[in-house]
Design an enzyme around this catalytic site. Structure first.
Site, PDB file in Angstrom:
ATOM      1  N   CYS A 189      -8.421  -6.626  -4.210  1.00  0.00           N
ATOM      2  CA  CYS A 189      -7.206  -6.828  -4.046  1.00  0.00           C
ATOM      3  C   CYS A 189      -6.974  -8.312  -3.701  1.00  0.00           C
ATOM      4  CB  CYS A 189      -6.459  -5.917  -3.095  1.00  0.00           C
ATOM      5  SG  CYS A 189      -4.668  -6.454  -2.705  1.00  0.00           S
ATOM      6  N   CYS A 221      -3.239  -4.355  -4.594  1.00  0.00           N
ATOM      7  CA  CYS A 221      -3.100  -2.816  -4.385  1.00  0.00           C
ATOM      8  C   CYS A 221      -1.634  -2.342  -4.751  1.00  0.00           C
ATOM      9  CB  CYS A 221      -2.893  -2.687  -2.946  1.00  0.00           C
ATOM     10  SG  CYS A 221      -4.636  -2.934  -1.966  1.00  0.00           S
ATOM     11  N   CYS A 268      -1.906  -2.237   1.890  1.00  0.00           N
ATOM     12  CA  CYS A 268      -2.080  -3.586   1.623  1.00  0.00           C
ATOM     13  C   CYS A 268      -1.283  -4.178   2.752  1.00  0.00           C
ATOM     14  CB  CYS A 268      -1.584  -3.950   0.217  1.00  0.00           C
ATOM     15  SG  CYS A 268      -1.853  -5.441  -0.412  1.00  0.00           S
ATOM     16  N   GLY A 290      -1.427  26.332  -7.931  1.00  0.00           N
ATOM     17  CA  GLY A 290      -1.414  25.856  -9.304  1.00  0.00           C
ATOM     18  C   GLY A 290      -0.678  26.867 -10.406  1.00  0.00           C
ATOM     19  N   CYS A 308      -5.148  -8.347  -0.169  1.00  0.00           N
ATOM     20  CA  CYS A 308      -5.730  -7.870   1.076  1.00  0.00           C
ATOM     21  C   CYS A 308      -7.166  -7.876   1.205  1.00  0.00           C
ATOM     22  CB  CYS A 308      -5.031  -6.716   1.493  1.00  0.00           C
ATOM     23  SG  CYS A 308      -5.704  -5.138   0.619  1.00  0.00           S
TER      24      CYS A 308
END
Lengths: 308, 368
Positions: free
Chosen positions: A268, A293, A299, A59, A271
């Site tokens: 979606c 998606c 997808c 980080g 899909c």
């Protein structure tokens, strides 16, 4: 290698496995006149040193001598330099922008590496050893041995609270993150919600507050304890940072206002998946919308499976 | 339909072909040569060299041709090329005191050793479009220039002032290698050498605006142009295996020494201070603006309050680079629909809550 439990880091042998697809126009040596993956080896070493330091201090933003790349700042020069520094001949590279493999900048970066390194490229998350991304984390859970390279515009999570580098550096050193909590609290008191929807700040390994890059906060939970190595490159701002595998990544929140991700009411339209991040597509000029998606790979895979 | 985002590869290829066509323009018009650009667009070439941090007029001219005349794009091409070049060392500092001046003016002294040399300047032209230029092939009468005595020296005005201690001396060369901001990330606070490096390759427009702001009171420095000189200097390099300087060639530079007021402090007597500007080629505007900003950035060192943008080195250095600025501004045209979707969801939710609250309030009002 595809049958391995997870995509292994490439072996150092220079010969790529023959079954992999080669990028268009890719040659074994890459682009004539340039080193493998464009950057010279000295620059790669410098970047790798920064990456190693970043992994050692999760980080923490490590300054690095970012080079001027043959693509503009803002187009992913940080991510491209990180990828160039870690790319080996046996790697399989996937590049996404907004979750999609076929957005213009993803296409352009993928071609850049196909041309300058000749490595195999893929759109399949499961096949890739390195995935360079802008603004999304794939929906398919990543596995050990994979590396996710993020393109980062502003690496400093405190930048909008304190524009000065000399100040923010000190705030990080002292772990003085009060201002960030005040900002989130002010959001709640004004709007009833934390009004940060992307680039939502996280705390890494219980120490540094980090900008996850402008991914939607929907993706934040995927960073936590990920088996994959996550590397972040900011070219213009000249910073590299990292989240090693299996590291805690906590989205900042309050006990009475716990962190929440976006929810979509519809599945979606292509899909049928729910629980994926969706793009809203305008279909006509009378308010017609469809939701699909944002991750094109998952997808398409689901659509293909359904057709079978 | 959703297919709108497909076919990126073919679209990119076609965009590149269209770009090539647009670059060429009407094929009935003769194509520009690199030599024409280098010779007839010399100031543009100079700017590309200065901001590209690479002294190569032919390359800069070629970059301009490739970039359809877009300065920042040409700078980009030069920089991307420059970054791949090996560094074999640093030259010894060029001596601008020994410059073969093509132009040299001082605003602080009416006459001085070496004289005032106007040289090729727009300064006193009347800005009337010269329609005769549209008819090609005209030849101008040759200019009459005084033959310059090579032995005549042209000492820097600041050196003349320094003899009386009226101006701060040049900081002595500490022998330390100069930093290179293209090789190391800038660590704030940056020293003056690095600041000058950043300003020298900084965007002319941005540096000009900042310099101007100091004149209008945002970090005022009471400047006088001690001197501007434009001319050629020799670049010399000491190869390790030889141990003595060998000339590499000559480059054209513009140098500006700005002389600024300083009232003195507890430790320093009142004396003039300096702001310094140096660019590749001929660019007086850039060199002067750079000198103003350089002086403004010395505020802290000279014990002046830092209150204006031009005095704030993080503000100046982080934003003066045209490539960084254009990259981050222009990247906004890349797709952002994932983030925008996240914002849409939030705004819709906040609006729904706003309407609920309003409806409730109205019902309450009606009930009363």
């Amino acid at each position: 290698m595809r049958d391995a439990p997870y995509p292994e880091r490439p072996d150092p042998s220079p010969q790529p496995s023959p079954e992999r697809e080669r990028g268009p126009g890719a040659s074994e040596a890459g682009e004539a006149g340039y080193n493998f993956a464009y950057l010279d080896e000295g620059t790669k070493r410098m970047i790798r040193r920064a990456i190693l330091k970043a992994i050692a201090v999760p980080g923490y933003q490590v300054p690095f001598a970012s080079r001027e790349m043959p693509m503009p700042y803002g187009w992913g020069t940080g991510g491209v330099q990180v990828t160039a520094a870690i790319l080996g001949r046996a790697d399989v590279l996937k590049v996404i922008d907004q979750g999609a493999d076929d957005t213009t900048n993803a296409v352009s970066i993928r071609r850049f590496f196909a041309r300058t390194s000749g490595v195999a490229t893929t759109t399949r998350t499961t096949e890739a050893t390195i995935i360079q991304t802008r603004h999304r984390i794939p929906e398919t859970p990543l596995r050990e041995g994979q590396i996710l390279v993020y393109q980062v515009p502003i690496p400093e999570p405190l930048r909008f609270l304190e524009p000065r580098e000399t100040e923010t550096r000190q705030l990080h050193a002292l772990a003085e993150y009060g201002a960030m909590h005040v900002k989130l609290y002010e959001d709640i008191s004004r709007h009833g919600h934390i009004a940060t929807t992307y680039a939502y700040p996280v705390e890494v390994a219980g120490r540094y507050v980090m900008d996850p890059s402008p991914t939607p906060k929907f993706d934040n939970p995927k960073m936590d304890q990920s088996p994959a190595l996550q590397l972040f490159g900011a070219g213009r701002e000249r910073r590299i940072y990292a989240v090693p595998p299996y590291t805690s990544v906590r989205s900042l929140d309050f006990e009475d206002h716990p962190f929440r991700v976006q929810e979509f009411t519809e599945p979606c339209a292509l899909c049928g998946a729910s629980g994926h991040y969706l793009d809203e597509v305008v279909t006509d000029d009378s308010g017609g919308r469809m939701y699909v998606c944002s991750d094109t790979d998952i997808c398409e895979t689901r659509v293909a499976e359904a057709a079978r | 339909m959703y297919v709108a985002v497909k076919g990126g590869e073919a679209a990119i290829d076609n965009a590149h072909r269209l770009l090539a066509e647009a670059r060429r323009g009407d094929p009935d018009v003769p194509e520009l040569t690199v030599a024409q650009i280098r010779e007839q667009m010399a100031l543009l070439v100079d700017r590309v060299m200065a901001e590209g941090s690479l002294y190569d007029p032919d390359l800069a001219a070629l970059a301009l041709k490739q970039a359809r005349g877009d300065v920042v794009e040409a700078v980009f091409l030069v920089r991307a090329y420059r970054t791949t070049l090996p560094r074999f060392g640093a030259s010894i500092p060029v001596d601008t005191g020994a410059m073969a001046v093509a132009r040299r003016v001082s605003a602080t002294f009416k006459d001085l050793p070496g004289g005032q040399v106007l040289g090729p300047t727009f300064d006193y032209t009347h800005r009337l479009i010269d329609f005769a230029l549209a008819a090609e092939g005209a030849t101008e009468p040759a200019a009459e220039t005084e033959p310059r005595d090579d032995a005549s020296t042209c000492p820097r005005v600041t050196d003349l002032l320094a003899q009386d201690g009226l101006i701060e001396p040049s900081p002595p060369d500490d022998g330390a290698p100069a930093g290179d901001l293209t090789r190391e990330p800038v660590d704030y606070p940056a020293d003056r050498a690095l600041r000058l490096q950043a300003l020298a390759r900084g965007d002319e427009g941005f540096v000009l605006g900042l310099g101007y702001s100091t004149q209008r009171g945002y970090g005022r420095t009471h400047p006088f142009v001690g001197e501007i000189r434009v001319g050629d200097v020799a670049v010399e390099f000491v190869p390790e295996e030889l141990g003595f300087p060998v000339p590499l060639g000559r480059i054209r530079l513009t140098e500006c020494q700005m002389v600024n007021q300083f009232k003195g402090s507890g430790t320093a007597p009142p004396q003039f201070t300096r702001g310094y500007g140096l660019t590749f080629g001929q660019s007086e505007r850039k060199a002067m603006a750079m000198a103003l900003v350089d002086r403004a950035l010395r505020a802290e060192e000279l014990g002046e309050p830092v209150v204006s943008p031009a005095q704030d080195q993080e503000f100046v250095l982080a934003h003066c680079d045209s490539l960084q600025a254009t990259g981050f501004v222009e990247h906004l045209k890349l797709p952002h629909y994932v983030d925008f979707q996240a914002e849409l969801e939030l705004v819709r939710r906040l609006r729904a809550e706003f309407e609920q609250t309003r409806d409730r309030a109205e019902m309450q009002k009606a009930a009363e």
